[in-house]
Motif scaffolding. Structure first.
Motif, PDB file in Angstrom:
ATOM      1  N   LYS A  15       0.835  -1.189   0.000  1.00  0.00           N
ATOM      2  CA  LYS A  15       0.000   0.000   0.000  1.00  0.00           C
ATOM      3  C   LYS A  15       0.878   1.250   0.000  1.00  0.00           C
ATOM      4  CE  LYS A  15      -3.257  -0.163   3.205  1.00  0.00           C
ATOM      5  NZ  LYS A  15      -4.631  -0.035   2.646  1.00  0.00           N
ATOM      6  N   LEU A  16       0.330   2.354  -0.458  1.00  0.00           N
ATOM      7  CA  LEU A  16       1.102   3.599  -0.510  1.00  0.00           C
ATOM      8  C   LEU A  16       1.324   4.198   0.869  1.00  0.00           C
ATOM      9  CD1 LEU A  16      -0.357   5.301  -3.706  1.00  0.00           C
ATOM     10  CD2 LEU A  16       1.664   3.847  -3.459  1.00  0.00           C
ATOM     11  N   ILE A  17       0.465   3.841   1.822  1.00  0.00           N
ATOM     12  CA  ILE A  17       0.695   4.203   3.219  1.00  0.00           C
ATOM     13  C   ILE A  17       0.764   2.893   3.990  1.00  0.00           C
ATOM     14  CG2 ILE A  17      -0.132   5.433   5.255  1.00  0.00           C
ATOM     15  CD1 ILE A  17      -1.741   7.250   3.426  1.00  0.00           C
ATOM     16  N   SER A  18       1.963   2.526   4.472  1.00  0.00           N
ATOM     17  CA  SER A  18       2.156   1.263   5.176  1.00  0.00           C
ATOM     18  C   SER A  18       2.563   1.546   6.608  1.00  0.00           C
ATOM     19  CB  SER A  18       3.234   0.421   4.499  1.00  0.00           C
ATOM     20  OG  SER A  18       2.821   0.058   3.195  1.00  0.00           O
ATOM     21  N   GLU A  19       2.105   0.712   7.503  1.00  0.00           N
ATOM     22  CA  GLU A  19       2.393   0.923   8.918  1.00  0.00           C
ATOM     23  C   GLU A  19       3.881   0.777   9.237  1.00  0.00           C
ATOM     24  OE1 GLU A  19      -1.821  -0.225  11.042  1.00  0.00           O
ATOM     25  OE2 GLU A  19      -0.148  -1.614  11.163  1.00  0.00           O
ATOM     26  N   ASP A  20       4.605   0.003   8.420  1.00  0.00           N
ATOM     27  CA  ASP A  20       6.028  -0.178   8.694  1.00  0.00           C
ATOM     28  C   ASP A  20       6.896   0.753   7.853  1.00  0.00           C
ATOM     29  OD1 ASP A  20       6.715  -3.148   6.663  1.00  0.00           O
ATOM     30  OD2 ASP A  20       5.745  -1.260   6.194  1.00  0.00           O
ATOM     31  N   LYS A  21       6.275   1.746   7.209  1.00  0.00           N
ATOM     32  CA  LYS A  21       7.026   2.608   6.296  1.00  0.00           C
ATOM     33  C   LYS A  21       8.026   3.492   7.039  1.00  0.00           C
ATOM     34  CE  LYS A  21       6.046   5.389   2.199  1.00  0.00           C
ATOM     35  NZ  LYS A  21       4.986   6.025   1.393  1.00  0.00           N
ATOM     36  N   ASN A  22       7.734   3.781   8.301  1.00  0.00           N
ATOM     37  CA  ASN A  22       8.586   4.701   9.062  1.00  0.00           C
ATOM     38  C   ASN A  22       9.511   3.923  10.001  1.00  0.00           C
ATOM     39  OD1 ASN A  22       9.609   7.087  10.056  1.00  0.00           O
ATOM     40  ND2 ASN A  22       7.992   7.307  11.593  1.00  0.00           N
ATOM     41  N   ASN A  23      10.389   3.087   9.386  1.00  0.00           N
ATOM     42  CA  ASN A  23      11.471   2.463  10.148  1.00  0.00           C
ATOM     43  C   ASN A  23      10.990   1.406  11.132  1.00  0.00           C
ATOM     44  OD1 ASN A  23      14.233   2.273  10.535  1.00  0.00           O
ATOM     45  ND2 ASN A  23      14.194   3.569  12.378  1.00  0.00           N
ATOM     46  N   ALA A  24       9.784   0.865  10.927  1.00  0.00           N
ATOM     47  CA  ALA A  24       9.291  -0.121  11.877  1.00  0.00           C
ATOM     48  C   ALA A  24      10.135  -1.373  11.879  1.00  0.00           C
ATOM     49  CB  ALA A  24       7.841  -0.485  11.553  1.00  0.00           C
ATOM     50  N   GLN A  25      10.676  -1.756  10.725  1.00  0.00           N
ATOM     51  CA  GLN A  25      11.453  -2.986  10.644  1.00  0.00           C
ATOM     52  C   GLN A  25      12.761  -2.898  11.427  1.00  0.00           C
ATOM     53  OE1 GLN A  25      10.602  -5.923   9.392  1.00  0.00           O
ATOM     54  NE2 GLN A  25       8.593  -5.068   9.006  1.00  0.00           N
ATOM     55  N   SER A  26      13.232  -1.709  11.669  1.00  0.00           N
ATOM     56  CA  SER A  26      14.490  -1.582  12.415  1.00  0.00           C
ATOM     57  C   SER A  26      14.251  -1.124  13.836  1.00  0.00           C
ATOM     58  CB  SER A  26      15.425  -0.608  11.698  1.00  0.00           C
ATOM     59  OG  SER A  26      14.799   0.658  11.557  1.00  0.00           O
ATOM     60  N   GLY A  27      13.065  -1.352  14.326  1.00  0.00           N
ATOM     61  CA  GLY A  27      12.787  -1.068  15.718  1.00  0.00           C
ATOM     62  C   GLY A  27      12.188   0.296  15.974  1.00  0.00           C
ATOM     63  N   GLY A  28      11.949   1.085  14.943  1.00  0.00           N
ATOM     64  CA  GLY A  28      11.358   2.402  15.124  1.00  0.00           C
ATOM     65  C   GLY A  28       9.870   2.322  15.392  1.00  0.00           C
TER      66      GLY A  28
END
Length: 805
Positions: free
Chosen positions: A322-335
């Motif tokens: 999606k164009l707005i994803s919940e993990d778009k703001n560094n979620a995968q690296s612990g953000g």
């Protein structure tokens, strides 16, 4: 204005079905998709029907007709038919007799379903009669309806909405269909946003809805698809229409009658949102249109994903997000994950063109998922095979009724009501053999093709056949089952249904019609589950046991036959046996042995069943898989072999250098309640060991990376709350503890085990408990295979510590 046409004959596909009570009887309404456009069919002056034993002196209203019929129960009692002017009268009688469900027979069947099934109509239909031209559609009144073969070409619209929140402002409605893409955007000053051709700038929520309804009327789709489209999008739009005092004008036709719970009081072109039997899923009843929800469709076709969120499924199937994803703001690296709702609100205020594109992209993703999975074709084929409405998921017992009841009536029988059987015996499930744990080379899997349907065909297992068989005095005329069951050799229905479906599936395979082939497979395999379920009107332990216990016998006997050939059977599961060949054999030799065993077993069963029962065998065992390496683990903490849990490595092509693939069954890597750390660790570790590659250094490196905090982004557990959070009082599993720390916990809880206990990922305040992940994630995964190599996770990591100590 309208015109009368003389004697039209059309082929079509049933989209929706409804009924209502009137003073003159029950009226039925069907909407049908045809090459000539939408067709509305009205059938009037129908009666509700059920049956009662002739010996039952049941008192009924004077308006109810009671007629003797040439029909009987499975106990061979004569029956009468009860004919009600209104469905509500039958419903009232059923409720009155709820204390004794044995009094009425077939009383739960809806008027629309009985009308179709008694004519052997599933989904495709031939319509003959006089047609009236209405505005945008043809209408038939009391035409002749017959079963037909017709493949529809649906006009499909993908729908998605954006809102301020669950019950707030409507921002926009997006629709896509083929090359048409439109967004109805609610902005107060639309003149500022010109130049975007696919955005219709609207002055208010009312304007958005009215323009959307007008577009739907002009585009006139047969099918609406979306993601959670019923429980959210349509539910929100219906609520918003009520709030604004607007008709929810989304259906075909011009009637706008009130909403009702079951289609009984009136027709309408508004969506009706009603809970399914489970109480969790919702369906939309829109006259003339079908609504297919992507989530329920994929689940109904047995797709499995770690999450059914559109973002996740699109990434897995399409490689897009999606164009707005919940993990778009560094979620995968612990953000901290992006607050998607706040970002939608921001775009609405500051960049509505971007929000419109986001809205459209969600529509595109859903449409592309449907295309990728061929889900629309699958839904069509399932409806054609079962007679269930195309938007109905599950419903295996109803599908069984649709296929079985009209044929049962032609044989002079009627069926009991659901829940009226008083059987106290139970039937066993599929046979699962005790496994011989070990790390092996060259394991073959021999699989009985559709074992349970094959048993039904071969041993003539059938509800009516059981009634006939138990009434026959000469056992030579019957085939024995289990629990003292006897089945008629000549009088049966289900074996013939299975045979016909089997032949149709073979044809579908030849034509490479995968949706049809898969739909038939699901239907055939559901028959045993239906007969073994107390929610089926034909429930009888003699039926289910005659299938499962025969399956036990077949697998056990096949094991003995294989062992007589000098091979070891290390496991068996319902319809498969796992044969160990051992070391030192080339792939070609293993292939040859598999084919030889396949031939030996098929020939033996054919002759044995002819000699023992004088029946033709429909059993067919296939050499299915050759595992180059194979692990059958022990039960954790024991030396006993596990069940339904194994891993193996196969080679995909004939060439020795072709790709090798890992296959996991029931292990951590395919379980969503284990962390990404455990799943990835297992996949790589097993791959190294199966390929005889070094693995100790990998174990140590993973251990050290975990302790050093380098794998924090892989420590998340994902588990679901099975009941409301407040109901957890006596037990407090980790997901419950984490949920209690969340502001708005849903069903799916994502958390990390920290030094201060479970914490949700949305508010991590503590350091992860690394020793927990060593002891509960890495060590169990590793030891399940290291056990067979004479070492342990602890020995390897302790040795590494000694080196640097």
């Amino acid at each position: 204005m309208w015109n009368m046409y003389k004697k039209q004959k059309l082929l079509g596909f049933i989209l929706s079905r409804q009924w209502r009570d009137t003073a003159d009887g029950i009226n039925l309404s069907f909407w049908v998709s045809t090459e000539q456009g939408p067709v509305h069919i009205l059938i009037d002056r129908q009666q509700a029907v059920c049956f009662v034993r002739r010996s039952n002196e049941l008192k009924v209203d004077a308006s109810v007709q009671r007629k003797p019929l040439e029909l009987r129960t499975f106990d061979h009692e004569a029956v009468d038919g009860l004919y009600f002017p209104q469905q509500r009268q039958l419903n009232t009688l059923r409720e009155h007799l709820a204390y004794n469900k044995q009094q009425l027979l077939e009383s739960e069947i809806k008027p629309t379903e009985r009308y179709l099934m008694e004519r052997f109509i599933t989904a495709s239909v031939e319509i003959s009669g006089d047609a009236i031209q209405r505005e945008g559609y043809l209408e038939f009144i009391n035409p002749v309806m017959k079963p037909a073969e017709y493949e529809p070409e649906f006009n499909v619209v993908s729908l998605d909405i954006e809102t301020e929140d669950l019950r707030g402002k409507l921002y926009s409605i997006a629709v896509t269909s083929n090359d048409v893409e439109v967004v109805f955007m609610n902005k107060d000053e639309p003149e500022r946003h010109k130049g975007n051709g696919n955005i219709h700038w609207c002055y208010s929520e009312r304007d958005v809805l009215q323009q959307f309804f007008q577009w739907m009327k002009q585009h006139d789709p047969d099918v609406i698809i979306g993601w959670n489209v019923v429980a959210f999008d349509l539910d929100f739009l219906q609520w918003k229409c009520k709030q604004l005092h607007l008709p929810f004008d989304i259906g075909r036709g011009n009637k706008r009658d009130s909403k009702n719970a079951g289609g009984a009081s009136s027709y309408q072109n508004s969506a009706i949102l009603t809970p399914q039997v489970s109480g969790q899923l919702y369906i939309a009843r829109i006259p003339g249109r079908v609504v297919l929800d992507g989530i329920t469709c994929l689940r109904g076709a047995f797709y499995s994903f770690e999450s059914f969120a559109l973002d996740h499924v699109a990434e897995q199937l399409l490689g897009r997000k999606k164009l707005i994803s919940e993990d778009k703001n560094n979620a995968q690296s612990g953000g901290v994950p992006l607050d998607k709702l706040n970002e939608i609100r921001r775009q609405y205020q500051e960049d509505p063109v971007a929000l419109a594109e986001y809205n459209l992209e969600d529509c595109r993703l859903v449409a592309d998922i449907f295309e990728k999975t061929d889900m629309l074709s699958f839904s069509i084929q399932r409806a054609k095979m079962t007679g269930l409405a195309i938007d109905r998921q599950g419903g295996s017992t109803a599908a069984f009724d649709n296929l079985y009841l009209p044929r049962l009536h032609r044989q002079g029988y009627v069926a009991p009501d659901i829940g009226s059987q008083l059987n106290t015996k139970t039937s066993p499930g599929g046979y699962v053999m005790d496994s011989l744990p070990g790390l092996y080379e060259n394991v073959l899997v021999l699989d009985f093709k559709s074992l349970y349907p094959s048993i039904i065909r071969t041993f003539k297992i059938d509800p009516m056949g059981l009634a006939e068989g138990l009434s026959q005095h000469h056992l030579d005329d019957t085939i024995p089952g289990f629990l003292e069951a006897e089945f008629s050799r000549e009088k049966h229905i289900l074996p013939d249904i299975v045979t016909r479906l089997w032949q149709q599936r073979d044809e579908a395979k030849k034509e490479n019609n995968k949706p049809l082939s898969y739909a038939i497979k699901i239907i055939m395999n559901s028959f045993y589950g239906v007969l073994g379920s107390s929610g089926c009107r034909f429930f009888n332990p003699q039926l289910a046991s005659s299938i499962t216990m025969r399956g036990h016998e077949i697998i056990q006997t096949s094991k003995e036959l294989i062992e007589q050939q000098g091979y070891s059977v290390i496991y068996g599961d319902t319809d498969s046996v796992f044969v160990l060949l051992g070391e030192g054999k080339e792939r070609s030799e293993c292939q040859s042995i598999g084919e030889q065993l396949q031939t030996i077993l098929n020939v033996w069963w054919k002759q044995h069943l002819l000699d023992e029962f004088d029946i033709e065998s429909n059993l067919e065992i296939e050499f299915e898989t050759h595992y180059l390496r194979f692990l059958m683990p022990t039960i954790r903490g024991a030396e006993t072999g596990s069940k339904k849990r194994y891993a193996g490595m196969i080679q995909t092509g004939a060439d020795e250098n072709s790709e090798k693939l890992m296959v996991f069954k029931g292990l951590e890597t395919v379980r969503t309640d284990w962390t990404p750390l455990a799943r990835e660790f297992q996949q790589e570790l097993y791959k190294r060991i199966f390929n005889n590659q070094p693995y100790e250094e990998y174990i140590s490196e993973t251990h050290d990376a975990l302790i050093n905090g380098e794998l924090d982004h892989k420590l998340t557990y994902t588990k679901r709350l099975r009941r409301p959070l407040e109901s957890y009082t006596s037990t407090q599993p980790p997901q419950v503890k984490a949920a209690r720390k969340m502001k708005n916990p849903g069903r799916k809880i994502q958390y990390v085990i920290t030094l201060n206990g479970p914490e949700p990922i949305e508010s991590l305040d503590s350091i992860p408990d690394y020793q927990h992940y060593v002891d509960k994630q890495l060590a169990p995964v590793a030891d399940s295979i290291l056990y067979f190599l004479g070492t342990t996770f602890e020995k390897i990591t302790a040795r590494q510590l000694d080196v640097f100590g």
